[in-house]
Design an enzyme around this catalytic site. Structure first.
Site, PDB file in Angstrom:
ATOM      1  N   CYS A   1       6.479 -12.116  28.840  1.00  0.00           N
ATOM      2  CA  CYS A   1       5.737 -12.721  29.944  1.00  0.00           C
ATOM      3  C   CYS A   1       6.443 -12.455  31.269  1.00  0.00           C
ATOM      4  O   CYS A   1       7.509 -11.837  31.317  1.00  0.00           O
ATOM      5  CB  CYS A   1       5.584 -14.229  29.731  1.00  0.00           C
ATOM      6  SG  CYS A   1       7.134 -15.126  29.830  1.00  0.00           S
TER       7      CYS A   1
ATOM      8  N   CYS B   1      10.077 -13.394  31.600  1.00  0.00           N
ATOM      9  CA  CYS B   1      11.041 -12.447  31.029  1.00  0.00           C
ATOM     10  C   CYS B   1      11.416 -11.387  32.060  1.00  0.00           C
ATOM     11  O   CYS B   1      12.576 -10.978  32.159  1.00  0.00           O
ATOM     12  CB  CYS B   1      10.443 -11.761  29.800  1.00  0.00           C
ATOM     13  SG  CYS B   1      10.053 -12.860  28.441  1.00  0.00           S
TER      14      CYS B   1
ATOM     15  N   ASP C   1      -4.660  17.120  59.220  1.00  0.00           N
ATOM     16  CA  ASP C   1      -4.168  18.338  59.841  1.00  0.00           C
ATOM     17  C   ASP C   1      -5.264  19.389  59.675  1.00  0.00           C
ATOM     18  O   ASP C   1      -5.971  19.403  58.675  1.00  0.00           O
ATOM     19  CB  ASP C   1      -2.883  18.792  59.146  1.00  0.00           C
ATOM     20  CG  ASP C   1      -2.428  20.146  59.623  1.00  0.00           C
ATOM     21  OD1 ASP C   1      -2.205  20.297  60.834  1.00  0.00           O
ATOM     22  OD2 ASP C   1      -2.332  21.061  58.785  1.00  0.00           O
TER      23      ASP C   1
END
Length: 738
Positions: free
Chosen positions: A22, A25, A424
């Site tokens: 989870c 952790c 560009d």
């Protein structure tokens, strides 16, 4: 474990981590890694079960990091363990879940019978025998991980499950042995057994979904052949790809994948490069052209010379980019981590408050315990930890499949907010190679004959304009004769003889110096220059002097799809701007061909290469989110200055390193695709976080007030993780619009 050096004498290490369940952790492992001396940053990803650690190189640092992970209660593994998993059976790892279901179903059936007035309650000792193996054998993983969390003075999902189900099991044993109910008391063995089984089922479904989210990485790894047909001293011999060296010559047979990057030496073929570009049509290849490892050879047996091997190949760099993006942590995830850090302790307090509240209200201990257990079970923050990384993995994976390489999660998260895209001009919106756009001849002369003469005179030159003349003649099927006595005049042009006639071809400035008048073509020359074309002249040397025969106009051509790409962005409500170093007339002429509107400020002309970044910074004023699209070395500062940089894959490595997103096909239409996949991914992240929070925010009060039993809470908790993963996997259906 993969280690790659980064600038400023620091290093980066990827480490696989097993046993995380989870968001809590994740926080715990990050704290443990950051405490290791020399570590400057640690980022842990729950969905990829991996950590990325930046550190100052020191003795045994890798061993210390592994030890820190193990001391925190988790298992250090190879960095790409999850991605390298083979496509296992869909039912791999289901055995513990099947056993849990087998033992739990007999406990649940009597509950269902009660709904219909049937009393099938099993004796207490049978319930005990069925529930206990589920609780302590199948559920052992929760106790181990929960104990490690306690030792580290923190909490995680496993601790909540272990405390909750143990409380339900222990309450049932106490009621059975000591409560002194008349007849058989109502026991809660089924609640603890079913909750453990449902959590295991949820984790199995989650792991199955994770295998699908890492499919993009596995598919890329699968593109690398294991052997190559090397041409050695004794002829053709098969060797492992790892032994191939730069400069070697290797044979690739029809239908085989190119094992490494190289150049075509002998033969002609068609190459399927869809793994790189997402473009399904095969690309013809002739001698001298570049071949990319992982792409598929067509019908021809060819010989190639190796140009790059190992980690330097294009495919290896693509894999690294996708892995980096999937391992990265999106900015929105940091908020989730902060919430998760305090989530488990708060839930434990709420569970204690629930227990105390029900007892103070005069309810039996068993009711109070069951409601507290329901709070603990439904509050598990699994879905919270998976919400963001699962969506990022799915989004970057499907984007890579279609030729959009997203280098970092931050670019993915920001791209959906882009309201201005700066392009560009040369090589991005245009082909980047001059073409002969007009060939205007003087009255009364043969156009084909003069074009043949100009092409002949230019056939030995490598100048881009000379190549454009030769290409134009070849396109029209004109035979190009060899010239005689050709002389190049630096900065001016060239002169020579074609057959019995003598010609000069060069700039209008040279013609002025030679006092050659343009005669009837004077107005046309001015018109072509006003349109932005570079104009040259073809002059014949006759007995009467130099006589103008033709004007040659050169210009760049828009890239196929560039106009459509700009229209697609405008349809999304995005402002488009072209940045060019050309003079304003030439830049605006090209802009209008592309569908841009110079009168509305959509053209920035006469911009020096070093000033592009400053122009991007100006576009960012007033809160605008700007994406810059470029391909050259001189675009790199502007790509880095933009909120999101997009580099054309046919451009330079410098540009691709500076950009957060690389478009492998060099197709301007992919710009809208990149913004679209960002939009969809961020939408999935928000949906996932919404559902993850809703499960907890709505579920905890309902459980505390007694409206949810532990079984329903367990089912809801498992469903939350599965729904988050399934929602993220819907991204795999995304396709760029054409």
């Amino acid at each position: 474990m993969n280690t790659t050096s980064t600038p400023i004498s620091s290093a980066t290490l990827d480490l696989g981590i097993g046993g995380m369940t989870c968001a809590s952790c994740v926080t715990r492992v990050e704290k443990a890694l950051r405490k290791v001396p020399g570590v400057t940053e640690a980022t842990v990803n729950l969905a990829t079960e991996s950590a990325r650690v930046s550190y100052q190189p020191s003795e045994q640092i890798e061993a210390r990091l592994r030890r820190a992970v193990r001391d925190a209660g988790y298992e250090p593994r190879a960095a790409d363990a999850l991605a390298q998993e083979q496509d296992a059976s869909p039912w791999a790892g289901f055995a513990p879940v099947a056993l849990g279901l087998t033992l739990s179903v007999p406990l649940v059936i009597p509950m269902i019978g009660d709904l219909f007035g049937r009393h099938w309650m099993l004796p207490a000792w049978i319930q005990f025998l069925l529930a206990t193996p589920v609780q302590f054998i199948l559920g052992a993983r929760f106790y181990v991980a929960g104990w490690h969390a306690l030792k580290a003075r923190t909490g995680n999902m496993d601790l909540l499950v272990a405390i909750g189900t143990t409380a339900g099991w222990a309450l049932s044993v106490w009621l059975w042995l000591f409560a002194g109910h008349e007849g058989m008391p109502h026991l809660y063995f089924e609640a603890s057994a079913v909750v453990v089984t449902l959590v295991l089922l949820g984790k199995w479904l989650e792991a199955r979904a994770k295998r699908q989210t890492t499919a993009a990485i596995r598919a890329l790894h699968a593109l690398r052949p294991e052997t190559a047909h090397l041409i050695g001293l004794d002829g053709e011999v098969d060797v492992p790809v790892a032994e191939v060296l730069v400069g070697d010559r290797i044979v690739v047979r029809p239908g085989e994948r190119f094992p490494v990057d190289g150049t075509l030496l002998e033969g002609h073929t068609q190459v399927d490069e869809s793994m790189l570009t997402g473009e399904p049509l095969p690309v013809p290849k002739d001698a001298g052209e570049r071949l990319t490892g992982g792409s598929i050879n067509g019908e021809g047996r060819i010989v190639m010379q190796v140009a790059a091997v190992g980690s330097e190949t294009v495919l290896a760099r693509i894999i690294r980019l996708v892995e980096d993006a999937q391992a990265a942590k999106a900015p929105i995830q940091r908020l989730v981590d902060q919430v998760s850090a305090v989530f488990v302790p708060v839930v434990l307090l709420i569970a204690l408050a629930t227990l105390a509240g029900w007892l103070l209200a005069g309810h039996p201990l068993e009711h109070a315990v069951i409601h507290a257990v329901a709070v603990l079970v439904i509050a598990c923050p699994c879905a919270l930890g998976l919400a963001t990384p699962a969506a990022i993995m799915a989004g970057t994976g499907v984007a890579a499949k279609h030729g959009i390489l997203i280098k970092d999660a931050q670019a993915l998260e920001i791209a959906h907010r882009v309201d201005t895209v700066a392009f560009d001009k040369t090589g991005t919106l245009t082909v980047g190679q001059p073409r002969l756009t007009a060939f205007e001849v003087a009255p009364g002369v043969d156009e084909a004959q003069l074009l043949a003469a100009a092409a002949s005179l230019q056939s030995g030159s490598e100048h881009p304009l000379a190549r454009a003349v030769v290409q134009a003649a070849q396109t029209r099927g004109i035979t190009i004769a060899a010239p005689d006595n050709v002389r190049a005049v630096p900065g001016r042009g060239s002169e020579g003889e074609v057959g019995v006639q003598s010609y000069l071809v060069g700039s209008l400035r040279w013609m002025d110096e030679l006092r050659v008048g343009l005669g009837p073509l004077t107005a046309r020359a001015a018109e072509l220059q006003q349109q932005g074309a570079t104009v040259s002249a073809l002059v014949e040397r006759t007995t009467d002097g130099l006589t103008l025969r033709a004007l040659l106009a050169f210009g760049d051509e828009p890239k196929p799809g560039a106009k459509e790409a700009l229209a697609a962005l405008r349809a999304r409500g995005i402002r488009t701007v072209m940045i060019s170093g050309d003079n304003r007339g030439a830049a605006e002429a090209m802009a209008r061909r592309l569908g841009l509107r110079p009168e509305e400020g959509e053209v920035l002309a006469e911009v020096l290469p070093g000033d592009k970044a400053a122009r991007v910074a100006e576009l960012k004023q007033n809160g605008h989110v700007v994406a810059m699209v470029g391909d050259g070395v001189n675009d790199a500062p502007a790509l880095a200055a933009a909120d999101v940089g997009l580099a054309m894959g046919n451009g330079t490595d410098v540009a691709m390193h500076a950009a957060g997103i690389t478009l492998m096909r060099g197709d301007p239409l992919l710009v809208a695709g990149a913004l679209s996949v960002s939009d969809r991914t961020v939408a999935k992240i928000r949906q996932n976080l919404f559902w993850a929070f809703i499960y907890n925010v709505a579920g905890i009060p309902l459980a505390a007030l007694g409206y949810l039993s532990p079984v329903i809470a367990g089912a809801a908790m498992a469903l939350s993780s599965v729904s988050v993963m399934s929602n993220a996997l819907l991204l795999r259906r995304w396709r760029p619009t054409r």
